[in-house]
Design a protein around this motif. Sequence first.
Motif, PDB file in Angstrom:
ATOM      1  N   THR A 211       0.614  -1.289  -0.069  1.00 25.18           N
ATOM      2  CA  THR A 211       0.004   0.164  -0.016  1.00 25.18           C
ATOM      3  C   THR A 211       0.700   1.225  -0.147  1.00 25.18           C
ATOM      4  OG1 THR A 211      -0.230   0.011   2.336  1.00 25.18           O
ATOM      5  CG2 THR A 211      -2.041  -0.963   1.013  1.00 25.18           C
TER       6      THR A 211
ATOM      7  N   ALA B 209      -6.436   5.606   0.275  1.00 24.34           N
ATOM      8  CA  ALA B 209      -6.030   5.048  -0.873  1.00 24.34           C
ATOM      9  C   ALA B 209      -6.520   3.738  -1.282  1.00 24.34           C
ATOM     10  CB  ALA B 209      -4.415   5.165  -0.993  1.00 24.34           C
TER      11      ALA B 209
ATOM     12  N   ARG C 221      -9.955   4.370  -2.416  1.00 23.62           N
ATOM     13  CA  ARG C 221      -9.938   4.501  -3.886  1.00 23.62           C
ATOM     14  C   ARG C 221      -9.648   3.348  -4.788  1.00 23.62           C
ATOM     15  NH1 ARG C 221      -7.045   9.191  -1.697  1.00 23.62           N
ATOM     16  NH2 ARG C 221      -5.051   8.180  -2.374  1.00 23.62           N
TER      17      ARG C 221
ATOM     18  N   MET D  39     -11.014  12.258  -3.897  1.00 23.03           N
ATOM     19  CA  MET D  39     -10.010  12.758  -5.055  1.00 23.03           C
ATOM     20  C   MET D  39     -10.019  14.157  -5.076  1.00 23.03           C
ATOM     21  SD  MET D  39      -8.122  10.687  -7.546  1.00 23.03           S
ATOM     22  CE  MET D  39      -9.076   9.160  -7.581  1.00 23.03           C
TER      23      MET D  39
ATOM     24  N   THR E 280      -0.114  12.077  -1.112  1.00 23.28           N
ATOM     25  CA  THR E 280      -1.380  11.710   0.086  1.00 23.28           C
ATOM     26  C   THR E 280      -1.134  12.364   1.377  1.00 23.28           C
ATOM     27  OG1 THR E 280       0.026   9.899   0.787  1.00 23.28           O
ATOM     28  CG2 THR E 280      -1.510   9.248  -0.881  1.00 23.28           C
ATOM     29  N   GLY E 281       0.018  12.943   1.568  1.00 24.46           N
ATOM     30  CA  GLY E 281       0.270  13.633   2.941  1.00 24.46           C
ATOM     31  C   GLY E 281       1.205  12.757   3.888  1.00 24.46           C
ATOM     32  N   ARG E 282       1.314  11.640   3.593  1.00 21.59           N
ATOM     33  CA  ARG E 282       2.137  10.729   4.316  1.00 21.59           C
ATOM     34  C   ARG E 282       3.496  11.192   4.697  1.00 21.59           C
ATOM     35  NH1 ARG E 282      -0.208   5.831   1.945  1.00 21.59           N
ATOM     36  NH2 ARG E 282       1.281   6.246   0.307  1.00 21.59           N
TER      37      ARG E 282
ATOM     38  N   VAL F 252      -5.041   7.199  -8.836  1.00 22.68           N
ATOM     39  CA  VAL F 252      -5.923   6.475  -7.913  1.00 22.68           C
ATOM     40  C   VAL F 252      -5.197   6.493  -6.570  1.00 22.68           C
ATOM     41  CG1 VAL F 252      -7.195   4.349  -7.511  1.00 22.68           C
ATOM     42  CG2 VAL F 252      -7.153   5.401  -9.664  1.00 22.68           C
ATOM     43  N   ARG F 253      -4.021   5.839  -6.781  1.00 24.26           N
ATOM     44  CA  ARG F 253      -3.256   5.726  -5.598  1.00 24.26           C
ATOM     45  C   ARG F 253      -2.938   6.981  -4.698  1.00 24.26           C
ATOM     46  NH1 ARG F 253       0.774   0.744  -7.790  1.00 24.26           N
ATOM     47  NH2 ARG F 253      -1.062  -0.628  -7.804  1.00 24.26           N
ATOM     48  N   ALA F 254      -2.658   7.958  -5.348  1.00 28.88           N
ATOM     49  CA  ALA F 254      -2.130   9.373  -4.893  1.00 28.88           C
ATOM     50  C   ALA F 254      -3.278  10.204  -4.436  1.00 28.88           C
ATOM     51  CB  ALA F 254      -1.255  10.082  -5.842  1.00 28.88           C
ATOM     52  N   GLY F 255      -4.433   9.971  -5.180  1.00 30.96           N
ATOM     53  CA  GLY F 255      -5.707  10.769  -4.768  1.00 30.96           C
ATOM     54  C   GLY F 255      -5.515  11.915  -5.616  1.00 30.96           C
TER      55      GLY F 255
ATOM     56  N   GLN G 291     -11.129   0.626  -8.814  1.00 29.16           N
ATOM     57  CA  GLN G 291     -10.386  -0.031 -10.290  1.00 29.16           C
ATOM     58  C   GLN G 291     -11.010  -1.347 -10.568  1.00 29.16           C
ATOM     59  OE1 GLN G 291      -6.020   0.283  -8.679  1.00 29.16           O
ATOM     60  NE2 GLN G 291      -5.981   1.669 -10.347  1.00 29.16           N
TER      61      GLN G 291
ATOM     62  N   ASN H 295      -4.709   8.379   5.509  1.00 32.08           N
ATOM     63  CA  ASN H 295      -4.055   8.666   4.138  1.00 32.08           C
ATOM     64  C   ASN H 295      -4.019   7.520   3.326  1.00 32.08           C
ATOM     65  OD1 ASN H 295      -4.028  11.434   4.002  1.00 32.08           O
ATOM     66  ND2 ASN H 295      -2.321  11.532   5.053  1.00 32.08           N
ATOM     67  N   THR H 296      -3.407   6.339   3.898  1.00 33.40           N
ATOM     68  CA  THR H 296      -3.166   5.098   3.565  1.00 33.40           C
ATOM     69  C   THR H 296      -4.625   4.360   3.078  1.00 33.40           C
ATOM     70  OG1 THR H 296      -1.235   4.915   4.460  1.00 33.40           O
ATOM     71  CG2 THR H 296      -1.998   2.964   3.414  1.00 33.40           C
TER      72      THR H 296
END
Lengths: 435, 435
Positions: A145, A330, A333, B1, B321-323, B33-36, A337, A326-327
């Motif tokens: 992730t 994701a 989201r 998103m 994502t902010g992590r 998608v992963r990053a938003g 897919q 945040n994880t």
Amino acid sequence: MSDTPLNIALIGFGTVGTGVARILTEEHEQLRVRAGRELRLSRIVVRDLGKTREFNPADVPISSCIDDVLNDDSIDLAVQLVGGTDAALEYATRLLGAGKDLITANKALICAHGPELFQIAADGGRTICFEAAVAGGIPVVNAITTALTGNRIEAIEGILNGTSNFILTQMLSENQSYDQSLSLAQELGYAEADPTLDVDGTDAAQKLVILTRLAFSTDVPVGEMSRKGIDELTLSDLEAAASLGYRIKLLAMAKLNNGQLETSVQPTLVPQNRELAQTQGADNIVTITGSAVGRLGLAGAGAGQLPTASAVMADVVDFATGRAINTFKAVLRSRDQNPVEILPQDEQKHRFYLRCTVDDRPHVLADVTDILGRHGISISSLLQDESRMATASDQAARLIIMTHRVSEGQMRSADAELDALSCVQGNCLRLPVAD
Amino acid sequence: MSDTPLNIALIGFGTVGTGVARILTEEHEQLRVRAGRELRLSRIVVRDLGKTREFNPADVPISSCIDDVLNDDSIDLAVQLVGGTDAALEYATRLLGAGKDLITANKALICAHGPELFQIAADGGRTICFEAAVAGGIPVVNAITTALTGNRIEAIEGILNGTSNFILTQMLSENQSYDQSLSLAQELGYAEADPTLDVDGTDAAQKLVILTRLAFSTDVPVGEMSRKGIDELTLSDLEAAASLGYRIKLLAMAKLNNGQLETSVQPTLVPQNRELAQTQGADNIVTITGSAVGRLGLAGAGAGQLPTASAVMADVVDFATGRAINTFKAVLRSRDQNPVEILPQDEQKHRFYLRCTVDDRPHVLADVTDILGRHGISISSLLQDESRMATASDQAARLIIMTHRVSEGQMRSADAELDALSCVQGNCLRLPVAD
């Protein structure tokens, strides 16, 4: 550094819960630095208040009623370490409903009810973390992730069940039967009194379902995953595989094949120079093949009090810093897919190891090889061995056949005909060979 | 998103930069998608505008002037893939000063100037990420800073230089000399024309400095780290070690010993059943021992275009994502922890492998063992071998001595006396043995 502590409730105070409580207590100062705020163990909920415990954190109220957590508005985060799925699902649903974020190590729960729990969390603006649900202390959820977000995942292969791996390692290294090694595993606490879910592949399959969702955005129900346990294996199979340059491992595998997804949990011949083959004892390993990173291997303790607590604590600190939300967003989201098409089991292609016990009389080899030939199965090597029969009578010989690459379907049809041959004793054992 | 794209500038467009640009282009939708949010490659800065490139992303302005990034307020994040430390430090400082967050894969930069850059970032509310600076595609920075936050790290051991590992693997498997294997490594692109920094341990030491800061909050300057290269090793050393059950690896090691920190990068005899010994070719591996998790192993590609880009992209998505900011704040907080006392090199204790080439005449063995005895060094095994001299004359014999556990200081004093013996040809080679 924030002045606001993170108030944590522990639901379930067994082996792992005790480990988490220990770390929260003993590493309190270091955790405060890493998390940026105090991590405060505020409440513990247990099933049986009367039980003697190896560790009792000072000044933490212990009760047997989850309402004490649900009704305590100061609790931010529930670390739920209750096993099974019935009570665990009820608790998780109520905790999320009461506005608590959730960490769990319960693979059965996330496997069976992950999607609905994720939706409840999403609807309520809450977060669920479950690093400890797969492969204990090995940060494989984290890898998929966060560390591999620049990759398309192409394959996951892993030894996800330490009990089975202990038994298989023990059999080969100590020349023991399956039953002897299982008994030892039970004595040492690696296997439960009823070891079924470990040795039949269910436990590994539940973990693979979770990883497959994360890596491929695809839900393969555990019941539809091709699965075989280790209980049919004999020492002579392990020895025959070793003499051919392989180790037999209970391999959990999910991989893309021309855009279709193959999944299975089954004893598999792994080339002995691969790290998967070299994983000994109760250890776990996961190798992830990504489009950019190539093959990444993660190995370590897949169970146990402190390794599992290590994974739980990573999630706790992720909550405290703000990474977890945040994880989790994701992960939510990624549900949108398109799932990958699942390759039917019969179309999965491998090389195969085939072991048959046959009558020691003329024309047997001709009968067996005729069936394989008629099913289009090409033989790569064949060994007939009369000297080391672990289970069969004196009138029997053991045939070990390695095939070239064929489909499961071809192999299955041939197998059925082989089993029906009068010269074949019992059923043939068919195991895939990893590339 | 989010509707706001993350605007990224690429400073340096060599091997890794090209990999990053490829992934940002080819995986654009999946990354969104992963990053938003959209990850948009907005600018590229190169040294030489005239150079032909293997990949040219469409519609991305390429210039040779970093001011184009510094003055572009729309740029959020600079991925700086410039080598060396002079220009790299200047660019990094100016980028942070201009309010850009920073990702770098430059280990020499983070090793030499990490602390000052971190302070600049902290003062300006900016973030620095550097997963790709250590062990390429292996997420070891992520493991220490997020996955293992519930642990006190007790030891880090790793093969952090692929060039050296390729050479050592090649020598033993193909019966080649050091020079032959080095030449092949250069032909295959695993070693540079001037391989000094790889084979003398500098590269691995720079990476170990970075990991040591993260894991132990302690700054051991690369110049003070005990370091020995692989260029004194002969094929006969590798073979002698193998016959004793070991592989010689260029091992980077940082570990706590009674609360004191030992660090070194040196060729080390590793028991052949450990995963460190089984790491072949140009691969890297890092094993981390944590108080809760036990020993965790991470293995994979430590260099190369796409593996390194995989690590850079993990950092990019973490920013989006902010992590990243939360992880970097934790790294900053950890600077305030008390550093660990450094154990002087001479007090580090190991078993040792000692190889001396000696005259083949009476009383030599008595002279050698007398010196060891007088320094309190106990011999575990001794092999005198006249048949397989790779380098010495006919009048010479080779002595291989394995000692019991002694300090480096004891060993060093004995060594000096041994080297001064008239019967010893050249210098003795002394290598530690890993536990």
